[in-house]
Design a protein around this motif. Structure first.
Motif, PDB file in Angstrom:
ATOM      1  N   ARG A   1      61.670 -10.381  56.867  1.00  0.00           N
ATOM      2  CA  ARG A   1      61.647  -9.819  55.482  1.00  0.00           C
ATOM      3  C   ARG A   1      62.320  -8.643  55.425  1.00  0.00           C
ATOM      4  NH1 ARG A   1      57.032  -8.149  54.299  1.00  0.00           N
ATOM      5  NH2 ARG A   1      57.309  -7.906  52.233  1.00  0.00           N
ATOM      6  N   LEU A   2      62.939  -8.209  54.296  1.00  0.00           N
ATOM      7  CA  LEU A   2      63.644  -6.876  54.310  1.00  0.00           C
ATOM      8  C   LEU A   2      62.709  -5.720  54.177  1.00  0.00           C
ATOM      9  CD1 LEU A   2      66.617  -7.777  51.937  1.00  0.00           C
ATOM     10  CD2 LEU A   2      66.504  -7.590  54.336  1.00  0.00           C
ATOM     11  N   THR A   3      62.332  -5.277  55.274  1.00  0.00           N
ATOM     12  CA  THR A   3      61.301  -4.160  55.306  1.00  0.00           C
ATOM     13  C   THR A   3      62.065  -3.009  55.893  1.00  0.00           C
ATOM     14  OG1 THR A   3      60.761  -4.694  57.716  1.00  0.00           O
ATOM     15  CG2 THR A   3      59.353  -5.734  55.699  1.00  0.00           C
ATOM     16  N   ILE A   4      61.313  -1.823  55.761  1.00  0.00           N
ATOM     17  CA  ILE A   4      62.143  -0.650  56.405  1.00  0.00           C
ATOM     18  C   ILE A   4      62.244  -0.466  57.825  1.00  0.00           C
ATOM     19  CG2 ILE A   4      61.744   1.876  56.581  1.00  0.00           C
ATOM     20  CD1 ILE A   4      60.915   2.071  53.877  1.00  0.00           C
ATOM     21  N   PRO A   5      61.319  -1.183  58.526  1.00  0.00           N
ATOM     22  CA  PRO A   5      61.482  -1.074  59.995  1.00  0.00           C
ATOM     23  C   PRO A   5      62.775  -2.181  60.383  1.00  0.00           C
ATOM     24  CG  PRO A   5      59.265  -1.220  59.724  1.00  0.00           C
ATOM     25  CD  PRO A   5      59.796  -1.292  58.207  1.00  0.00           C
ATOM     26  N   PHE A   6      62.684  -3.167  59.754  1.00  0.00           N
ATOM     27  CA  PHE A   6      63.723  -4.329  59.848  1.00  0.00           C
ATOM     28  C   PHE A   6      65.160  -3.756  59.643  1.00  0.00           C
ATOM     29  CE2 PHE A   6      66.552  -7.609  58.144  1.00  0.00           C
ATOM     30  CZ  PHE A   6      66.637  -8.207  59.466  1.00  0.00           C
ATOM     31  N   ILE A   7      64.966  -3.087  58.627  1.00  0.00           N
ATOM     32  CA  ILE A   7      66.489  -2.225  57.994  1.00  0.00           C
ATOM     33  C   ILE A   7      66.758  -1.452  59.032  1.00  0.00           C
ATOM     34  CG2 ILE A   7      67.552  -1.172  56.296  1.00  0.00           C
ATOM     35  CD1 ILE A   7      66.197  -2.987  54.152  1.00  0.00           C
ATOM     36  N   ARG A   8      65.985  -0.516  59.376  1.00  0.00           N
ATOM     37  CA  ARG A   8      66.241   0.426  60.330  1.00  0.00           C
ATOM     38  C   ARG A   8      66.839   0.074  61.671  1.00  0.00           C
ATOM     39  NH1 ARG A   8      61.408   2.659  60.898  1.00  0.00           N
ATOM     40  NH2 ARG A   8      61.256   3.910  59.120  1.00  0.00           N
ATOM     41  N   GLU A   9      66.343  -1.075  61.998  1.00  0.00           N
ATOM     42  CA  GLU A   9      66.621  -1.672  63.451  1.00  0.00           C
ATOM     43  C   GLU A   9      68.193  -2.129  63.166  1.00  0.00           C
ATOM     44  OE1 GLU A   9      65.700  -5.947  65.242  1.00  0.00           O
ATOM     45  OE2 GLU A   9      63.988  -4.762  64.566  1.00  0.00           O
ATOM     46  N   GLN A  10      68.341  -2.908  61.942  1.00  0.00           N
ATOM     47  CA  GLN A  10      69.545  -3.279  61.774  1.00  0.00           C
ATOM     48  C   GLN A  10      70.679  -2.207  61.604  1.00  0.00           C
ATOM     49  OE1 GLN A  10      70.544  -6.619  61.944  1.00  0.00           O
ATOM     50  NE2 GLN A  10      68.352  -6.837  62.461  1.00  0.00           N
ATOM     51  N   LEU A  11      70.397  -1.266  60.892  1.00  0.00           N
ATOM     52  CA  LEU A  11      71.490  -0.094  60.734  1.00  0.00           C
ATOM     53  C   LEU A  11      71.718   0.520  62.179  1.00  0.00           C
ATOM     54  CD1 LEU A  11      70.008   1.702  57.585  1.00  0.00           C
ATOM     55  CD2 LEU A  11      71.883   0.080  57.822  1.00  0.00           C
ATOM     56  N   ARG A  12      70.917   0.292  63.114  1.00  0.00           N
ATOM     57  CA  ARG A  12      71.277   0.915  64.554  1.00  0.00           C
ATOM     58  C   ARG A  12      72.336   0.193  65.170  1.00  0.00           C
ATOM     59  NH1 ARG A  12      65.403   1.657  65.801  1.00  0.00           N
ATOM     60  NH2 ARG A  12      64.771   3.756  64.908  1.00  0.00           N
ATOM     61  N   ARG A  13      72.628  -1.169  64.753  1.00  0.00           N
ATOM     62  CA  ARG A  13      73.320  -2.253  65.582  1.00  0.00           C
ATOM     63  C   ARG A  13      74.834  -2.134  64.826  1.00  0.00           C
ATOM     64  NH1 ARG A  13      69.950  -7.687  65.777  1.00  0.00           N
ATOM     65  NH2 ARG A  13      68.037  -6.978  66.536  1.00  0.00           N
ATOM     66  N   PRO A  14      75.804  -2.008  65.515  1.00  0.00           N
ATOM     67  CA  PRO A  14      77.214  -2.137  65.051  1.00  0.00           C
ATOM     68  C   PRO A  14      77.260  -3.511  63.992  1.00  0.00           C
ATOM     69  CG  PRO A  14      77.270  -1.684  67.419  1.00  0.00           C
ATOM     70  CD  PRO A  14      75.894  -2.136  66.874  1.00  0.00           C
ATOM     71  N   PRO A  15      78.121  -3.418  63.059  1.00  0.00           N
ATOM     72  CA  PRO A  15      78.314  -4.582  62.282  1.00  0.00           C
ATOM     73  C   PRO A  15      78.835  -5.590  63.222  1.00  0.00           C
ATOM     74  CG  PRO A  15      79.203  -2.598  61.033  1.00  0.00           C
ATOM     75  CD  PRO A  15      78.680  -2.177  62.597  1.00  0.00           C
ATOM     76  N   GLY A  16      78.415  -6.967  62.802  1.00  0.00           N
ATOM     77  CA  GLY A  16      78.789  -8.068  63.725  1.00  0.00           C
ATOM     78  C   GLY A  16      78.142  -8.233  64.805  1.00  0.00           C
ATOM     79  N   ARG A  17      77.142  -7.647  64.959  1.00  0.00           N
ATOM     80  CA  ARG A  17      76.266  -7.674  66.220  1.00  0.00           C
ATOM     81  C   ARG A  17      74.943  -8.050  66.104  1.00  0.00           C
ATOM     82  NH1 ARG A  17      77.668  -4.819  70.605  1.00  0.00           N
ATOM     83  NH2 ARG A  17      75.747  -5.742  71.808  1.00  0.00           N
ATOM     84  N   GLU A  18      74.587  -8.688  64.739  1.00  0.00           N
ATOM     85  CA  GLU A  18      73.433  -9.063  64.203  1.00  0.00           C
ATOM     86  C   GLU A  18      73.050 -10.405  65.179  1.00  0.00           C
ATOM     87  OE1 GLU A  18      75.226  -7.138  61.030  1.00  0.00           O
ATOM     88  OE2 GLU A  18      75.932  -8.736  61.957  1.00  0.00           O
TER      89      GLU A  18
END
Length: 237
Positions: free
Chosen positions: A220-237
């Motif tokens: 789900r789109l939670t703050i911890p999940f989004i924080r984790e995604q923002l630390r990753r460079p785009p294209g590295r999901e």
């Protein structure tokens, strides 16, 4: 050269519709374009505003609506077409019922483009067609060298689109997420606005990225999940 032969992807974005546009202070402009798309109202309209103000969304929404009404229409993003020969790009466009030209500032100051646009606008009006035009600034401020072209760009109503504020950005993000089947809570939307660029197009691209990541990881789109995604460079999901 018909638009379909241009060496670019000129497809309309499917989500750019009138019912997905958060009008707010731009309601009159949206209503005017919707009437034009159906063949009523104004003969020519010029929109201007900064990045993220909704110009392209409204222009493409008008195209979708015109196609739904079985009207002949073309959308030309001049930012992408400026390196091409204007004669080849614009040939035959004068016969359309609705012609939509985006990012006019990209070709302002280029003599060949200015002469071609001057002639095209005259021809469209002679044939009783309709023109939707847009740029980052008003007609007199985009840098045209041909005074007669500047005057013709302002032949119809000129609307300045307001930039969305934080409340509008939040509403747009939540509406776009809902269209994708995602739940974006107010707290999560506020987190994005606090930690990311407030430019709408940037935020919408980020939402696309988060949607793909959430689908891949079944999260789900939670703050911890989004924080984790923002630390990753785009294209590295």
């Amino acid at each position: 050269m018909p638009v379909r032969q241009l060496p670019l992807d000129l497809r309309l974005r499917d989500h750019s519709r009138f019912d997905t546009f958060h009008a707010d202070g731009n309601g009159l402009a949206a209503a005017t374009l919707k009437a034009m798309a159906a063949g009523a109202g104004e003969r020519q309209v010029f929109l201007h505003g900064g990045a993220g103000s909704g110009k392209t969304h409204l222009l493409q929404a008008a195209c979708h609506e015109a196609f739904a009404q079985r009207r002949s229409c073309a959308y030309l993003p001049l930012q992408e077409l400026q390196a091409l020969d204007p004669g080849a790009v614009l040939d035959g466009m004068e016969g359309l019922e609705l012609l939509v030209l985006d990012d006019l500032q990209a070709v302002a100051g280029q003599p060949d483009w200015e002469r071609a646009l001057f002639g095209l606008i005259n021809q469209v009006r002679e044939r009783r067609g309709q023109l939707l035009l847009a740029a980052r600034a008003a007609p007199e401020a985009i840098g045209c060298r041909l005074p007669d072209l500047t005057s013709r760009l302002g032949w119809g109503p000129v609307f300045r689109l307001d930039q969305p504020g934080d409340l509008e950005l939040k509403a747009i993000l939540q509406k776009r997420a809902a269209l994708r089947g995602l739940e974006l809570s107010g707290a999560v939307a506020d987190y994005l606005l606090r930690h990311e660029c407030r430019e709408l197009e940037v935020l919408l691209r980020l939402l696309d990225r988060l949607d793909l990541a959430a689908l891949a990881e079944q999260r789900r789109l939670t703050i911890p999940f989004i924080r984790e995604q923002l630390r990753r460079p785009p294209g590295r999901e």
